[in-house]
Motif scaffolding. Structure first.
Motif, short mmCIF file in Angstrom:
data_model
loop_
_atom_site.label_atom_id
_atom_site.label_comp_id
_atom_site.label_asym_id
_atom_site.label_seq_id
_atom_site.Cartn_x
_atom_site.Cartn_y
_atom_site.Cartn_z
N LYS A 1 27.22 39.50 38.25
CA LYS A 1 28.48 38.83 38.00
C LYS A 1 29.64 39.83 38.00
N ALA A 2 29.41 41.01 37.43
CA ALA A 2 30.45 42.05 37.44
C ALA A 2 30.74 42.51 38.86
N ARG A 3 29.70 42.62 39.66
CA ARG A 3 29.89 43.03 41.05
C ARG A 3 30.76 42.03 41.80
N GLN A 4 30.52 40.75 41.57
CA GLN A 4 31.31 39.72 42.23
C GLN A 4 32.78 39.77 41.79
N ALA A 5 32.99 39.96 40.49
CA ALA A 5 34.36 40.02 39.97
C ALA A 5 35.11 41.21 40.56
N ALA A 6 34.45 42.37 40.59
CA ALA A 6 35.10 43.56 41.13
C ALA A 6 35.32 43.44 42.63
N ARG A 7 34.36 42.85 43.32
CA ARG A 7 34.49 42.69 44.77
C ARG A 7 35.73 41.85 45.12
N ARG A 8 35.96 40.80 44.33
CA ARG A 8 37.14 39.97 44.57
C ARG A 8 38.42 40.80 44.38
N MET A 9 38.43 41.66 43.38
CA MET A 9 39.60 42.49 43.14
C MET A 9 39.84 43.47 44.28
N TYR A 10 38.78 44.13 44.72
CA TYR A 10 38.92 45.10 45.82
C TYR A 10 39.38 44.40 47.10
N ARG A 11 38.81 43.24 47.38
CA ARG A 11 39.20 42.52 48.60
C ARG A 11 40.66 42.06 48.54
N ALA A 12 41.16 41.83 47.32
CA ALA A 12 42.54 41.36 47.16
C ALA A 12 43.56 42.50 47.18
N GLY A 13 43.07 43.75 47.17
CA GLY A 13 43.98 44.87 47.26
C GLY A 13 43.87 45.93 46.20
N ALA A 14 43.11 45.67 45.14
CA ALA A 14 42.92 46.70 44.11
C ALA A 14 42.12 47.86 44.69
N ASP A 15 42.45 49.08 44.26
CA ASP A 15 41.66 50.22 44.71
C ASP A 15 41.12 51.07 43.56
#
Length: 342
Positions: free
Chosen positions: A214-228
């Motif tokens: 679940k954490a991986r999914q949450a972080a993946r969404r952030m990275y895909r949206a532009g977070a680095d």
């Protein structure tokens, strides 16, 4: 004021002087003859979580190595267990004659509030808030918001997009302190930064600390949206954030432990730094106080000034900004920068 002993635990030697809060007093109960019988109850994940619980285990191991003889019983919480099970676990240790008993994590607060008064000659300690009052209970607390402020400053200084994230295990007041400090640190460096926030479960659901998927999914969404850069405060779930960072070619920030040393080797290179809470030092200091009959009840707060929270340099990823971080640390210590817990 009570001076706590200095200890070398983990990779850093930190000399601490801890101050017991209002209502604290010197415990006068003498331990039984023979080895010190120590009970330690871990939160979800137990020894081996490469984070929160392992930090407590490191302090226990150092105490066993350097202090008086000890017989130790270690027990871990199970995912999804009812609160009553924690009460039973603490009660069983007290009934078996373990003294002191150390509870790792705020989820044990109701258990200590219930069991502490029924065993007035047993000494108890709890790591993290909320505070549990009692003449035989010591609260080992950390200024997590101060360490997280530095993590926010790191994220803002290292981000190329001005877009960073935070993943919390659950939306509890304790984890919220990390988020609040992190946000303050980001905004102090870059007022225009975008901060994405995700919690894996609600305030009373501890399963968020055991859900790396679940954490991986949450972080993946952030990275895909532009977070680095994403800061995780999620216990064993943090492994999922590291996996997502590796896949995205981005950065993650660890917590509680130097996770660039404890995480799986194939993701260590994406861990920018970690906000360490010296739970190892707090546990060791508490056991040292029990061993020499000087342990106190009440609040003991480990902050930046006392070395109770800090950042790591493993990997060399933030050595270029270390002078600025040290400047911020001193500004916090001397009150020139105010960090609020919530």
């Amino acid at each position: 004021m009570r001076a706590f002993r200095a200890v070398m635990a983990g990779v850093v030697a930190v000399a601490l002087t801890a101050v017991a809060g209002c209502g604290g007093g010197v415990e006068t109960v003498s331990p039984p003859p023979g080895p010190l019988r120590v009970g330690l109850v871990y939160d979800i994940g137990g020894r081996g979580d490469k984070s929160y619980n392992d930090a407590a285990a490191a302090g226990l191991d150092e105490a066993k190595r350097t202090l008086t003889r000890m017989r130790v019983r270690e027990v871990a919480a199970a995912p999804g267990e009812p609160a009553a099970r924690k009460v039973e676990r603490v009660r069983a240790l007290a009934e078996a004659g373990y003294d002191p008993i150390i509870a790792v994590g705020y989820s044990y607060a109701p258990a200590l509030a219930s069991i502490g008064p029924k065993f007035p000659r047993t000494r108890f300690a709890i790591v993290d808030e909320p505070t549990v009052s009692g003449p035989n209970i010591t609260n080992l607390l950390f200024a997590s918001e101060q360490g997280s402020f530095l993590m926010g400053a790191v994220a803002a200084m290292k981000s190329r997009t001005g877009d960073v994230g935070f993943v919390g295990g659950n939306r509890s007041p304790l984890v919220r302190k990390f988020e609040v400090g992190y946000v303050q640190g980001v905004k102090h460096v870059n007022p225009r930064a975008r901060i994405r926030i995700a919690y894996l479960t609600g305030p009373h659901d501890l399963s968020g600390f055991e859900r790396p998927d679940k954490a991986r999914q949450a972080a993946r969404r952030m990275y895909r949206a532009g977070a680095d850069v994403v800061y995780q405060v999620a216990g064993a779930s943090g492994a999922g954030v590291f996996r997502a960072a590796k896949k995205a070619g981005a950065w993650a920030i660890g917590v509680d432990y130097d996770q660039a040393k404890s995480a799986d080797p194939d993701v260590r290179d994406v861990i920018l730094t970690s906000m360490i809470k010296r739970i190892d030092v707090a546990v060791y200091d508490y056991l040292a106080g029990v061993a020499d009959h000087t342990v106190t009840s009440g609040r003991v707060v480990y902050d930046l000034k006392l070395g109770g929270v800090d950042y790591t340099l493993t990997g060399g990823h933030i050595t270029d900004i270390q002078p600025r971080l040290e400047q911020l640390k001193q500004e916090i210590i001397h009150g020139r920068v105010k960090v609020y817990p919530g």
